[in-house]
Scaffold this motif. Structure first.
Motif, PDB file in Angstrom:
ATOM      1  N   LEU A  89       0.793  -0.902  -0.049  1.00 11.22           N
ATOM      2  CA  LEU A  89       0.030   0.466   0.416  1.00 11.22           C
ATOM      3  C   LEU A  89       0.663   1.344  -0.291  1.00 11.22           C
ATOM      4  O   LEU A  89       0.539   2.211  -0.700  1.00 11.22           O
ATOM      5  N   SER A  90       1.812   0.875   1.288  1.00 14.52           N
ATOM      6  CA  SER A  90       2.655   2.514   0.625  1.00 14.52           C
ATOM      7  C   SER A  90       2.943   2.889  -1.146  1.00 14.52           C
ATOM      8  O   SER A  90       3.603   4.327  -1.278  1.00 14.52           O
ATOM      9  N   SER A  91       3.877   2.062  -0.981  1.00 12.13           N
ATOM     10  CA  SER A  91       4.865   1.642  -2.214  1.00 12.13           C
ATOM     11  C   SER A  91       3.154   2.225  -3.933  1.00 12.13           C
ATOM     12  O   SER A  91       3.809   3.399  -4.131  1.00 12.13           O
ATOM     13  N   THR A  92       2.411   2.275  -3.601  1.00 11.55           N
ATOM     14  CA  THR A  92       1.540   2.072  -4.419  1.00 11.55           C
ATOM     15  C   THR A  92       1.137   3.918  -3.719  1.00 11.55           C
ATOM     16  O   THR A  92       0.748   3.830  -5.090  1.00 11.55           O
ATOM     17  N   LEU A  93       0.619   3.964  -3.455  1.00  7.31           N
ATOM     18  CA  LEU A  93       0.262   5.733  -2.382  1.00  7.31           C
ATOM     19  C   LEU A  93       1.547   6.578  -2.783  1.00  7.31           C
ATOM     20  O   LEU A  93       1.118   7.596  -3.578  1.00  7.31           O
ATOM     21  N   TYR A  94       2.561   5.926  -2.133  1.00  6.78           N
ATOM     22  CA  TYR A  94       3.661   7.141  -3.075  1.00  6.78           C
ATOM     23  C   TYR A  94       4.385   7.089  -4.522  1.00  6.78           C
ATOM     24  O   TYR A  94       4.430   8.392  -4.994  1.00  6.78           O
ATOM     25  N   THR A  95       4.078   6.297  -5.707  1.00  5.00           N
ATOM     26  CA  THR A  95       4.153   5.840  -6.482  1.00  5.00           C
ATOM     27  C   THR A  95       2.750   7.127  -7.364  1.00  5.00           C
ATOM     28  O   THR A  95       2.729   7.948  -8.458  1.00  5.00           O
ATOM     29  N   ILE A  96       1.152   7.121  -6.379  1.00  6.19           N
ATOM     30  CA  ILE A  96       0.339   7.121  -7.155  1.00  6.19           C
ATOM     31  C   ILE A  96       0.355   9.440  -7.119  1.00  6.19           C
ATOM     32  O   ILE A  96      -0.177  10.128  -7.100  1.00  6.19           O
ATOM     33  N   LEU A  97       0.810   9.161  -5.794  1.00  7.64           N
ATOM     34  CA  LEU A  97       1.201  10.868  -5.278  1.00  7.64           C
ATOM     35  C   LEU A  97       1.940  11.879  -4.909  1.00  7.64           C
ATOM     36  O   LEU A  97       1.653  12.877  -4.987  1.00  7.64           O
ATOM     37  N   GLY A  98       3.242  10.966  -4.540  1.00  2.89           N
ATOM     38  CA  GLY A  98       4.594  11.567  -5.226  1.00  2.89           C
ATOM     39  C   GLY A  98       5.077  11.873  -3.299  1.00  2.89           C
ATOM     40  O   GLY A  98       4.202  11.623  -2.602  1.00  2.89           O
ATOM     41  N   TRP A  99       6.151  11.999  -3.558  1.00  2.00           N
ATOM     42  CA  TRP A  99       6.583  12.423  -2.247  1.00  2.00           C
ATOM     43  C   TRP A  99       6.251  13.391  -1.641  1.00  2.00           C
ATOM     44  O   TRP A  99       6.353  13.332  -0.211  1.00  2.00           O
ATOM     45  N   ARG A 100       5.577  14.353  -2.266  1.00  9.64           N
ATOM     46  CA  ARG A 100       5.170  16.117  -1.216  1.00  9.64           C
ATOM     47  C   ARG A 100       3.845  15.348  -0.457  1.00  9.64           C
ATOM     48  O   ARG A 100       4.109  15.886   0.829  1.00  9.64           O
TER      49      ARG A 100
END
Length: 145
Positions: A89-100
């Motif tokens: 989940l964290s990898s997916t959300l990081y990819t979708i939302l970006g680091w900000r």
């Protein structure tokens, strides 16, 4: 009919002391209370290092340790699955939302990790209090036979 654990004579149900030798007749509740009192330490270890009671065979000797070793093993498996799901989940959300935006969401991830921690604390408290009470949500499974 019960039997005296000391002299082996048969005694009537409900009798507290053997009429032959005078020793106290151990009831199932007494045996369970003694087992819990003698094996609390190993039951607590079952939640921290679940494999210790399994390696040294204490779970075969004590029903109390067996119960808590089972709960500790289930908790370990739950933590592995929880960790895998959280990483995906964290990898997916990081990819979708970006680091900000990920910075705001990552604090929520820390709060979610309180769930497995709370289960460890609940299990340890049950062991300390001598109770065979299942862990919430995951405690109904039985791995150790």
């Amino acid at each position: 009919m019960s039997f005296c654990g000391s002299c082996g004579k048969g005694v009537q149900e409900g009798v507290k002391f053997c009429p032959s030798c005078g020793k106290e007749i151990e009831t199932t509740a007494n045996v369970q209370a003694n087992d819990a009192e003698e094996n609390k330490g190993m039951a607590i270890i079952a939640y921290i290092l679940f494999f210790i009671p399994l390696l040294n065979g204490d779970y075969k000797k004590s029903p109390f340790v067996k119960y808590h070793a089972n709960q500790g093993t289930i908790l370990f498996i739950f933590c592995i699955i929880f960790s895998i799901v959280m990483n995906i989940l964290s990898s997916t959300l990081y990819t979708i939302l970006g680091w900000r935006l990920w910075g705001a969401i990552s604090s929520i991830w820390g709060v979610l990790w309180l769930a497995p921690t709370a289960l460890v604390v609940i299990g340890i408290l049950n062991a300390v209090n001598g109770r065979n009470k299942p862990l919430p949500m995951i405690g109904q499974f039985n791995i150790l036979k």
